[in-house]
Design a protein around this motif. Structure first.
Motif, PDB file in Angstrom:
ATOM      1  N   GLY A   1      -2.157   3.463  -0.516  1.00 10.94           N
ATOM      2  CA  GLY A   1      -2.746   3.588   0.803  1.00 10.94           C
ATOM      3  C   GLY A   1      -3.437   4.909   1.068  1.00 10.94           C
ATOM      4  O   GLY A   1      -4.059   5.085   2.117  1.00 10.94           O
TER       5      GLY A   1
ATOM      6  N   ILE B   1      -1.842  -0.497   7.587  1.00  2.79           N
ATOM      7  CA  ILE B   1      -1.491   0.186   6.341  1.00  2.79           C
ATOM      8  C   ILE B   1      -0.934   1.577   6.639  1.00  2.79           C
ATOM      9  O   ILE B   1       0.095   1.981   6.087  1.00  2.79           O
TER      10      ILE B   1
ATOM     11  N   SER C   1       0.817  -1.219   0.000  1.00  4.31           N
ATOM     12  CA  SER C   1       0.000   0.000   0.000  1.00  4.31           C
ATOM     13  C   SER C   1       0.847   1.265   0.000  1.00  4.31           C
ATOM     14  O   SER C   1       0.341   2.351  -0.280  1.00  4.31           O
TER      15      SER C   1
END
Length: 164
Positions: A66, A80, A54
């Motif tokens: 992300g 994340i 991400s």
């Protein structure tokens, strides 16, 4: 931990973030990362970090994957964000004497999406390698690439990614 590679005298520290079920609160986690980075720097060895996909970009200059978590299960958001903070904030802020490499896998990677071992990988930077094989990589091929990066020592203070 110290890692002795095939190159005589080549050592490295490898750091792996916890899975989402055991991720500590951000201040604690950042403290752990800083401690590991400080110890690697003091030892004069590079730090290799198992990163997340991400933190990659779909194209040069684009936001990281992300940045939009609307399609990701909420229970993964903290993990994340922590990974993104590590590459965006924490590692770049380390002393210039610390050599680090943040190694992201392809988007489809891990226990939730196991891949087939192919014995090969492709290497990219902070932009995800264009998917030839469904934007995936097996754990075995990621490990192969990770060890190759340590042994070759060609990347410094950079994010790279591995994919098929």
């Amino acid at each position: 931990m110290r890692w002795r590679t095939g190159r005589p005298g080549r050592h490295a520290v490898a750091m792996v973030a916890e899975d989402s079920g055991s991720v500590p609160a951000r201040p604690t986690r950042s403290g752990h990362y800083r401690t590991i980075a400080r110890l690697a720097d003091a030892a004069g060895v590079p730090l290799f970090v198992v990163g997340g996909a991400s933190s990659l970009r779909p194209a040069p200059g684009a936001d990281r994957y992300g940045a939009d978590l609307s399609h990701i299960p909420a229970e993964l958001h903290d993990e994340i964000r922590a990974g993104a903070a590590l590459i965006i904030e924490d590692l770049p802020a380390t002393p210039a004497t610390l050599d680090w490499v943040f190694v992201s896998p392809a988007l489809r990677f891990g226990a939730r999406m196991p891949g087939e071992r192919l014995g090969r990988y492709r290497l990219g930077d902070d932009v995800a390698v264009a998917p030839e094989d469904g934007d995936a990589i097996s754990a075995a091929d990621y490990a192969l690439g990770f060890v190759d990066l340590i042994e070759k020592g060609d990347h410094h203070r950079a994010q790279v990614n591995l994919g098929h």
